[in-house]
Design a protein around this motif. Structure first.
Motif, mmCIF file in Angstrom:
data_model
loop_
_atom_site.group_PDB
_atom_site.id
_atom_site.type_symbol
_atom_site.label_atom_id
_atom_site.label_comp_id
_atom_site.label_asym_id
_atom_site.label_seq_id
_atom_site.Cartn_x
_atom_site.Cartn_y
_atom_site.Cartn_z
ATOM 1 N N ARG A 150 -34.698 -8.115 -11.749
ATOM 2 C CA ARG A 150 -34.313 -8.262 -10.509
ATOM 3 C C ARG A 150 -34.216 -7.249 -9.750
ATOM 4 N N PRO A 151 -34.534 -7.189 -8.466
ATOM 5 C CA PRO A 151 -34.947 -6.164 -7.613
ATOM 6 C C PRO A 151 -33.528 -5.294 -7.573
ATOM 7 N N ARG A 152 -32.363 -5.942 -7.027
ATOM 8 C CA ARG A 152 -31.201 -5.216 -7.103
ATOM 9 C C ARG A 152 -30.643 -4.411 -8.300
ATOM 10 N N VAL A 153 -30.958 -4.699 -9.441
ATOM 11 C CA VAL A 153 -30.643 -4.078 -10.750
ATOM 12 C C VAL A 153 -31.642 -2.959 -10.781
ATOM 13 N N TRP A 154 -32.835 -3.267 -10.374
ATOM 14 C CA TRP A 154 -33.793 -1.989 -10.390
ATOM 15 C C TRP A 154 -33.504 -1.007 -9.440
ATOM 16 N N MET A 155 -32.949 -1.334 -8.357
ATOM 17 C CA MET A 155 -32.547 -0.502 -7.419
ATOM 18 C C MET A 155 -31.436 0.675 -7.788
ATOM 19 N N GLU A 156 -30.476 -0.084 -8.376
ATOM 20 C CA GLU A 156 -29.426 0.712 -9.117
ATOM 21 C C GLU A 156 -29.937 1.760 -10.060
ATOM 22 N N ASP A 157 -30.883 1.463 -10.877
ATOM 23 C CA ASP A 157 -31.522 2.278 -11.854
ATOM 24 C C ASP A 157 -32.095 3.368 -11.024
ATOM 25 N N PHE A 158 -33.054 2.795 -9.932
ATOM 26 C CA PHE A 158 -33.562 3.784 -9.177
ATOM 27 C C PHE A 158 -32.554 4.821 -8.548
ATOM 28 N N LEU A 159 -31.392 4.326 -8.126
ATOM 29 C CA LEU A 159 -30.574 5.556 -7.416
ATOM 30 C C LEU A 159 -30.207 6.532 -8.729
ATOM 31 N N ASP A 160 -29.933 6.047 -9.801
ATOM 32 C CA ASP A 160 -29.508 7.015 -11.010
ATOM 33 C C ASP A 160 -30.789 8.026 -11.220
ATOM 34 N N PHE A 161 -32.153 7.256 -11.148
ATOM 35 C CA PHE A 161 -33.368 7.966 -11.123
ATOM 36 C C PHE A 161 -33.288 9.172 -10.274
ATOM 37 N N LEU A 162 -32.822 8.789 -8.953
ATOM 38 C CA LEU A 162 -32.807 9.775 -7.765
ATOM 39 C C LEU A 162 -31.756 10.933 -8.044
ATOM 40 N N VAL A 208 -39.268 15.595 -18.693
ATOM 41 C CA VAL A 208 -38.034 14.615 -18.723
ATOM 42 C C VAL A 208 -38.400 13.931 -17.326
ATOM 43 N N TYR A 209 -38.813 14.684 -16.416
ATOM 44 C CA TYR A 209 -38.973 13.877 -15.022
ATOM 45 C C TYR A 209 -40.203 12.836 -15.304
ATOM 46 N N SER A 210 -41.404 13.130 -15.714
ATOM 47 C CA SER A 210 -42.452 12.283 -15.910
ATOM 48 C C SER A 210 -41.822 11.245 -16.716
ATOM 49 N N GLY A 211 -41.199 11.416 -17.742
ATOM 50 C CA GLY A 211 -40.730 10.385 -18.606
ATOM 51 C C GLY A 211 -39.919 9.214 -17.905
ATOM 52 N N GLU A 212 -38.831 9.945 -17.141
ATOM 53 C CA GLU A 212 -37.929 9.152 -16.096
ATOM 54 C C GLU A 212 -39.075 8.093 -15.134
ATOM 55 N N VAL A 213 -40.124 8.914 -14.636
ATOM 56 C CA VAL A 213 -40.933 8.047 -13.684
ATOM 57 C C VAL A 213 -41.607 6.941 -14.646
ATOM 58 N N ASP A 214 -42.104 7.414 -15.787
ATOM 59 C CA ASP A 214 -42.678 6.162 -16.929
ATOM 60 C C ASP A 214 -41.514 5.063 -16.876
ATOM 61 N N ARG A 215 -40.662 5.431 -17.189
ATOM 62 C CA ARG A 215 -39.504 4.264 -17.337
ATOM 63 C C ARG A 215 -39.083 3.650 -16.082
ATOM 64 N N ILE A 216 -39.127 4.071 -15.008
ATOM 65 C CA ILE A 216 -38.527 3.285 -13.831
ATOM 66 C C ILE A 216 -39.713 2.384 -13.314
ATOM 67 N N CYS A 217 -40.894 3.117 -13.480
ATOM 68 C CA CYS A 217 -42.269 1.999 -13.294
ATOM 69 C C CYS A 217 -42.252 1.013 -14.240
ATOM 70 N N GLU A 218 -42.227 1.198 -15.400
ATOM 71 C CA GLU A 218 -42.351 0.381 -16.427
ATOM 72 C C GLU A 218 -41.131 -0.962 -16.316
ATOM 73 N N GLU A 219 -40.032 -0.355 -15.967
ATOM 74 C CA GLU A 219 -38.734 -1.173 -15.777
ATOM 75 C C GLU A 219 -39.062 -2.274 -14.505
ATOM 76 N N ALA A 220 -39.985 -1.758 -13.516
ATOM 77 C CA ALA A 220 -40.035 -2.365 -12.178
ATOM 78 C C ALA A 220 -41.324 -3.423 -12.564
ATOM 79 N N GLN A 221 -42.054 -3.353 -13.714
ATOM 80 C CA GLN A 221 -42.943 -4.357 -13.963
ATOM 81 C C GLN A 221 -42.618 -5.322 -15.155
ATOM 82 N N ALA A 222 -41.283 -4.912 -15.623
ATOM 83 C CA ALA A 222 -40.771 -5.928 -16.677
ATOM 84 C C ALA A 222 -40.596 -7.303 -16.418
ATOM 85 N N PRO A 223 -41.032 -8.403 -17.049
ATOM 86 C CA PRO A 223 -40.641 -9.716 -16.608
ATOM 87 C C PRO A 223 -39.359 -9.740 -16.601
ATOM 88 N N GLY A 224 -38.805 -10.537 -15.414
ATOM 89 C CA GLY A 224 -37.501 -11.176 -15.264
ATOM 90 C C GLY A 224 -36.757 -9.943 -14.713
#
Length: 190
Positions: free
Chosen positions: A89-101, A71-87
């Motif tokens: 926004r940093p603020r949106v990614w940060m919200e998702d990263f807080l959920d990841f944490l 589960v954890y490594s899948g979430e790491v994959d997801r958050i890393c892929e999301e950060a590199q997705a075209p378009g």
């Protein structure tokens, strides 16, 4: 359960489609259960919610730690892929990263067991996340929406601090305000 295929002289194993579907159902159910109940969530309940038997869960994930790691490594994959997705926004990614944490915190005790004595794997994960965030910040700097002189690791540490300060569900508004302050500090000066 596994099919073997030879590619370039190497044997690659793949899950059958139905086994992969079951695995995905188990991981989704485990993600929800760990977020709700922590790493001590009932494995029987996870299997039940996934619509599979407990034997199916144990066949793919022989220990609780194996499931937590998946589960954890899948979430790491997801958050890393999301950060590199075209378009993205940093603020949106940060919200998702807080959920990841928050999800990581729910699994903290089990992750300690999984990562015990494996500093290399722990650092590799942090490096992956830092590199993904670095790519996101570089893209935003190229667009002119964030400064180009900010280290990704500094932003990652700031996000970790925000997660510690505003970790309770009732503090989500405060976390949002802190993210806004962080974003203000990342904007280029005019």
């Amino acid at each position: 359960m596994l099919r073997f295929q030879v590619r370039g002289g190497q044997v690659a194993d793949r899950l059958r489609a139905d086994a992969k579907a079951n695995q995905d159902l188990v991981l989704a159910a485990a993600r929800r259960a760990f977020a709700r109940d922590g790493a001590d969530a009932s494995l029987r309940e996870i299997a039940k919610e996934a619509g599979v038997g407990i034997g199916t869960l144990y066949r793919r994930f022989p220990t609780r730690e194996d499931l937590v790691w998946a589960v954890y490594s899948g979430e790491v994959d997801r958050i890393c892929e999301e950060a590199q997705a075209p378009g993205v926004r940093p603020r949106v990614w940060m919200e998702d990263f807080l959920d990841f944490l928050a999800a990581k915190r729910a699994m903290a005790d089990a992750l300690k067991v999984v990562l015990a004595g494996d500093e290399e794997r722990r650092l590799a994960i942090r490096t992956r996340i830092t590199d993904a965030l670095g790519s996101l910040l570089d893209a935003a700097a190229d667009e002119g929406t964030v400064r180009g002189d900010v280290a990704a690791l500094d932003v990652l540490m700031a996000l970790g601090g925000i997660a510690l300060i505003a970790s309770e569900p009732g503090q989500r508004d405060q976390a949002g305000r802190l993210l806004d302050l962080l974003m203000d500090g990342l904007r280029p000066s005019r």
